[in-house]
Design a protein around this motif. Structure first.
Motif, PDB file in Angstrom:
ATOM      1  N   TYR A   4      -5.185  35.970 -39.499  1.00 49.83           N
ATOM      2  CA  TYR A   4      -4.581  34.640 -39.458  1.00 49.83           C
ATOM      3  C   TYR A   4      -5.646  33.553 -39.634  1.00 49.83           C
ATOM      4  O   TYR A   4      -5.475  32.614 -40.418  1.00 49.83           O
ATOM      5  CB  TYR A   4      -3.822  34.459 -38.142  1.00 49.83           C
ATOM      6  N   GLU A   5      -6.745  33.682 -38.938  1.00 44.21           N
ATOM      7  CA  GLU A   5      -7.830  32.697 -39.052  1.00 44.21           C
ATOM      8  C   GLU A   5      -8.404  32.677 -40.465  1.00 44.21           C
ATOM      9  O   GLU A   5      -8.696  31.601 -41.004  1.00 44.21           O
ATOM     10  CB  GLU A   5      -8.938  32.992 -38.027  1.00 44.21           C
ATOM     11  N   ARG A   6      -8.553  33.852 -41.096  1.00 39.55           N
ATOM     12  CA  ARG A   6      -9.053  33.912 -42.484  1.00 39.55           C
ATOM     13  C   ARG A   6      -8.086  33.238 -43.445  1.00 39.55           C
ATOM     14  O   ARG A   6      -8.504  32.571 -44.394  1.00 39.55           O
ATOM     15  CB  ARG A   6      -9.292  35.363 -42.917  1.00 39.55           C
ATOM     16  N   GLN A   7      -6.794  33.410 -43.209  1.00 41.57           N
ATOM     17  CA  GLN A   7      -5.786  32.779 -44.063  1.00 41.57           C
ATOM     18  C   GLN A   7      -5.960  31.259 -44.065  1.00 41.57           C
ATOM     19  O   GLN A   7      -5.966  30.626 -45.118  1.00 41.57           O
ATOM     20  CB  GLN A   7      -4.371  33.101 -43.565  1.00 41.57           C
ATOM     21  N   ILE A   8      -6.077  30.686 -42.896  1.00 36.98           N
ATOM     22  CA  ILE A   8      -6.186  29.238 -42.762  1.00 36.98           C
ATOM     23  C   ILE A   8      -7.520  28.751 -43.322  1.00 36.98           C
ATOM     24  O   ILE A   8      -7.569  27.760 -44.050  1.00 36.98           O
ATOM     25  CB  ILE A   8      -5.997  28.818 -41.294  1.00 36.98           C
ATOM     26  N   ALA A   9      -8.602  29.450 -43.012  1.00 33.29           N
ATOM     27  CA  ALA A   9      -9.927  29.037 -43.491  1.00 33.29           C
ATOM     28  C   ALA A   9     -10.023  29.076 -45.018  1.00 33.29           C
ATOM     29  O   ALA A   9     -10.692  28.235 -45.618  1.00 33.29           O
ATOM     30  CB  ALA A   9     -11.004  29.926 -42.874  1.00 33.29           C
ATOM     31  N   ALA A  10      -9.349  30.018 -45.647  1.00 34.76           N
ATOM     32  CA  ALA A  10      -9.426  30.158 -47.106  1.00 34.76           C
ATOM     33  C   ALA A  10      -8.487  29.205 -47.845  1.00 34.76           C
ATOM     34  O   ALA A  10      -8.629  29.018 -49.061  1.00 34.76           O
ATOM     35  CB  ALA A  10      -9.103  31.600 -47.498  1.00 34.76           C
ATOM     36  N   ALA A  11      -7.563  28.602 -47.147  1.00 37.15           N
ATOM     37  CA  ALA A  11      -6.563  27.728 -47.794  1.00 37.15           C
ATOM     38  C   ALA A  11      -7.166  26.371 -48.146  1.00 37.15           C
ATOM     39  O   ALA A  11      -8.009  25.844 -47.413  1.00 37.15           O
ATOM     40  CB  ALA A  11      -5.371  27.530 -46.864  1.00 37.15           C
ATOM     41  N   PRO A  12      -6.719  25.798 -49.262  1.00 36.98           N
ATOM     42  CA  PRO A  12      -7.126  24.421 -49.560  1.00 36.98           C
ATOM     43  C   PRO A  12      -6.674  23.493 -48.429  1.00 36.98           C
ATOM     44  O   PRO A  12      -5.633  23.723 -47.810  1.00 36.98           O
ATOM     45  CB  PRO A  12      -6.381  24.089 -50.858  1.00 36.98           C
ATOM     46  N   GLU A  13      -7.440  22.459 -48.181  1.00 38.21           N
ATOM     47  CA  GLU A  13      -7.163  21.535 -47.072  1.00 38.21           C
ATOM     48  C   GLU A  13      -5.711  21.052 -47.067  1.00 38.21           C
ATOM     49  O   GLU A  13      -5.039  21.064 -46.042  1.00 38.21           O
ATOM     50  CB  GLU A  13      -8.110  20.332 -47.152  1.00 38.21           C
ATOM     51  N   ALA A  14      -5.203  20.653 -48.218  1.00 39.42           N
ATOM     52  CA  ALA A  14      -3.844  20.106 -48.300  1.00 39.42           C
ATOM     53  C   ALA A  14      -2.766  21.151 -48.032  1.00 39.42           C
ATOM     54  O   ALA A  14      -1.627  20.800 -47.721  1.00 39.42           O
ATOM     55  CB  ALA A  14      -3.617  19.481 -49.684  1.00 39.42           C
ATOM     56  N   ALA A  15      -3.103  22.424 -48.140  1.00 37.01           N
ATOM     57  CA  ALA A  15      -2.107  23.484 -47.976  1.00 37.01           C
ATOM     58  C   ALA A  15      -2.243  24.231 -46.651  1.00 37.01           C
ATOM     59  O   ALA A  15      -1.479  25.158 -46.388  1.00 37.01           O
ATOM     60  CB  ALA A  15      -2.221  24.476 -49.131  1.00 37.01           C
ATOM     61  N   ARG A  16      -3.171  23.850 -45.821  1.00 43.58           N
ATOM     62  CA  ARG A  16      -3.425  24.617 -44.588  1.00 43.58           C
ATOM     63  C   ARG A  16      -2.195  24.724 -43.689  1.00 43.58           C
ATOM     64  O   ARG A  16      -1.923  25.773 -43.122  1.00 43.58           O
ATOM     65  CB  ARG A  16      -4.606  24.039 -43.826  1.00 43.58           C
TER      66      ARG A  16
END
Length: 186
Positions: free
Chosen positions: A26-38
């Protein structure tokens, strides 16, 4: 015991992990997402994790494409001792028990590299502003009911707007074509 195996394209689908790896994933998902899509990625990932951890599903796959604003989940259940329906009506019965709709479901047969079954499409309606003669589909749900090496498997896509559903159905069917059963070596 036979286990359902598959080979989802990792450029499209992510395998949602079990409890031991859930927090890190879950943390990797959020960290890898573009800022606008987090926020969208966090929501889609949380829903996929909940489906994986809180249900009896065999596998959960997540499609997360922030640039296209496309998020979908494919929940897969492999059922032991349950025969796959042999008719469209049987497949519709399975699908309608999973997804409620005021409209009747439609089943189409498929054969994807030897994986045979039914794709059941279910429409959800949207009120047409008081006109009880008009109802527009708001979302489409797709439920695949199939036999994989003699085992009944049901794969359900999350409800999506009609255009997105058409795109994701193709991507889901690419995964379904890889389904197989492998004997556990224990």
């Amino acid at each position: 015991m036979a286990e359902l195996v598959m080979a989802p394209n990792p450029a499209v689908w992510q395998v949602v992990p079990g409890l031991s790896d859930a927090a890190a994933w879950y943390e990797r998902q959020i960290a890898a997402a573009p800022e606008a899509a987090r926020e969208a990625v966090a929501g889609a990932s949380a829903l996929a994790l909940r489906a994986r951890l809180d249900t009896e599903l065999s596998q959960v796959l997540l499609l997360c494409d922030p640039p296209a604003e496309l998020y979908a989940m494919l929940g897969i259940a492999a059922l032991d001792g349950v025969p796959a329906p042999e008719t469209a009506a049987g497949a519709v019965g399975v699908a309608e028990s999973l997804v409620a709709s005021p409209w009747p479901a439609e089943a189409l047969p498929f054969d994807l590299d030897g994986v045979r079954g039914w794709r059941v499409t279910i429409l959800d309606e949207q009120d047409a502003g008081g006109d009880d003669q008009v109802a527009l589909p708001q979302t489409v749900s797709s439920v695949y009911v199939m036999s994989v090496d003699g085992r009944c498997v049901v794969a359900t896509l999350s409800s999506l707007p009609p255009l997105a559903a058409a795109v994701v159905q193709v991507l889901a069917e690419q995964v379904i074509a890889t389904f197989g059963v492998e004997e556990d070596a224990r």
